[in-house]
Design a protein around this motif. Structure first.
Motif, short mmCIF file in Angstrom:
data_model
loop_
_atom_site.label_atom_id
_atom_site.label_comp_id
_atom_site.label_asym_id
_atom_site.label_seq_id
_atom_site.Cartn_x
_atom_site.Cartn_y
_atom_site.Cartn_z
N THR A 47 -7.78 -6.68 3.70
CA THR A 47 -6.81 -7.62 3.15
C THR A 47 -6.72 -8.88 4.00
OG1 THR A 47 -5.51 -5.81 2.19
CG2 THR A 47 -4.40 -7.92 2.47
N HIS A 54 2.34 1.81 -3.36
CA HIS A 54 1.33 2.19 -4.33
C HIS A 54 0.87 3.63 -4.15
CE1 HIS A 54 -1.80 1.63 -7.30
NE2 HIS A 54 -2.67 2.16 -6.46
N SER A 89 -7.60 -9.70 -5.74
CA SER A 89 -7.31 -9.65 -4.30
C SER A 89 -8.13 -10.69 -3.57
CB SER A 89 -7.64 -8.26 -3.75
OG SER A 89 -9.04 -8.05 -3.81
N SER A 103 -9.39 -0.88 2.65
CA SER A 103 -8.66 -1.84 1.82
C SER A 103 -7.57 -2.54 2.63
CB SER A 103 -8.05 -1.13 0.61
OG SER A 103 -7.51 -2.07 -0.30
N ASP A 121 1.31 -10.57 -4.66
CA ASP A 121 1.40 -9.10 -4.57
C ASP A 121 1.83 -8.49 -5.90
OD1 ASP A 121 0.75 -9.55 -1.95
OD2 ASP A 121 2.77 -9.22 -1.17
N PHE A 128 0.82 -1.21 0.00
CA PHE A 128 0.00 0.00 0.00
C PHE A 128 0.86 1.26 0.00
CE2 PHE A 128 -3.17 -3.02 1.62
CZ PHE A 128 -4.25 -2.69 0.82
N LEU A 184 -1.58 -3.37 -7.31
CA LEU A 184 -2.74 -2.92 -6.56
C LEU A 184 -3.56 -2.00 -7.46
CD1 LEU A 184 -0.18 -3.13 -4.41
CD2 LEU A 184 -1.88 -2.24 -2.81
N PRO A 237 -3.36 -6.05 -2.50
CA PRO A 237 -2.43 -6.67 -3.45
C PRO A 237 -3.05 -7.90 -4.12
CG PRO A 237 -1.29 -6.08 -1.44
CD PRO A 237 -2.74 -5.87 -1.17
N GLN A 238 -2.73 -8.06 -5.40
CA GLN A 238 -3.34 -9.12 -6.21
C GLN A 238 -2.62 -10.46 -6.07
OE1 GLN A 238 -6.25 -7.87 -8.58
NE2 GLN A 238 -5.97 -6.89 -6.59
#
Length: 324
Positions: free
Chosen positions: A270, A114, A205, A266, A225, A111, A228, A144-145
């Motif tokens: 997570t 980003h 995510s 967000s 990760d 985060f 984002l 994060p993806q």
């Protein structure tokens, strides 16, 4: 009725009519479920504007693609079919590469990283939106993806032939480079796509997986990760220009509050959603070093391709971020 009374009645009716004309209602299409934190933040933003303007401007949210599907929202707001909307802009990277600046693989993985990137890139993206007849209000990052699969995966070679849900140029390209088969699926259609076998894997995510209860169809989530992406709220430019300065000020204040609320939501969401995936029966773990190395190599290819497409503006953003 006497003449004076008729005059008073007419005056009262005129006042009511003027008041009714002054009040305005905006419908706000959103692609994700009402329970998703983006939709919750959007609903709070809408209430903030409605209350802050004393009802002069009422905003009503329409989550889950119920008013316009995800891929229709940006166009609907551009053309004035809706005055305001929320969209994941990376889905429109094919229109302008800068819309995909938040989806450059492995450029940022946290985060804090980003937010530093967005501080640099945000004004550029707002400028591109303005060229598309859209006024930027606020945006909120996804967590994060990671990668979802219906089986354990330890290498890119094991992904070959898997049907992979894509929603953007970046996700489709990742599918191609890993040997998977990209299938365009909007968020609202994800559960059905998984249930019917149209899609067997996707990158997102923990929030998306939790919202859609993907443990009913998939078994493994790998934290990688990768990036984002952000959901962005924008307004039709003519609709924005028609507002009074006082209403604009309220909207800007509410937008700033929504951005701050969304970022914290967000972050909190997570771990909550990853635990939810575990409780649903999924195996949730960090991807192995070998798989991460292979994915990062693919990320380097995608980064080079994005920089070539984005040109000087894209290069300037990435260089400014890396040299901060």
């Amino acid at each position: 009725m006497t003449k004076p009374n008729r005059i008073l009645a007419a005056a009262a009716m005129a006042t009511l009519t003027a008041g009714a004309a002054a009040a305005e209602k905006w419908d706000m299409p959103m692609a994700y479920a009402a329970t998703n934190f983006h939709s919750v933040v959007g609903a709070n933003f809408a209430q903030c504007v409605t209350e802050g303007t004393g009802g002069e401007l009422e905003i009503v949210t329409h989550p889950s693609g119920s008013l316009f599907s995800g891929n229709e929202i940006k166009r609907a707001v551009q053309t004035g079919q809706a005055n305001i909307g929320e969209r994941i802009l990376s889905a429109h990277q094919n229109e302008n590469p800068l819309y995909g600046v938040d989806s450059i693989p492995f450029l940022v993985s946290s985060f804090d990283e980003h937010e530093a990137l967005w501080e640099i890139a945000g004004p550029k993206v707002a400028g591109v939106l303005a060229e598309d007849n859209l006024h930027y209000l606020y945006s909120v990052p996804w967590p994060p993806q990671g990668l979802y699969f219906a089986k354990p995966i330890t290498s890119v070679a094991e992904m070959e032939g898997i049907k992979f849900r894509s929603y953007s140029t970046a996700t489709a390209r990742m599918a191609e480079l890993t040997g998977m088969l990209p299938v365009q699926v909007e968020a609202a259609e994800l559960s059905q796509a998984l249930a019917t076998g149209v899609a067997e894997s996707f990158i997102s995510s923990g929030a998306t997986g939790y919202d859609r209860k993907v443990w009913e169809h998939l078994t493994n989530f790998y934290e990688v990760d990768a990036w984002l992406p952000r959901n962005t709220v924008f307004v039709n430019m003519q609709a924005w220009d028609s507002l009074s300065d006082a209403v604009k000020a309220v909207m800007n204040d509410c937008a700033a509050a929504a951005a701050a609320e969304g970022l914290e939501a967000s972050k909190a969401y997570t771990e909550f959603t990853l635990n939810g995936l575990r409780e649903g029966g999924m195996t949730v773990e960090r991807a192995g070093d070998a798989l991460v190395a292979e994915l990062q190599a693919i990320g380097e290819i995608m980064t080079a391709e994005w920089l070539e497409q984005a040109g000087p503006d894209g290069v300037a953003i990435v260089e400014a971020y890396k040299s901060r």
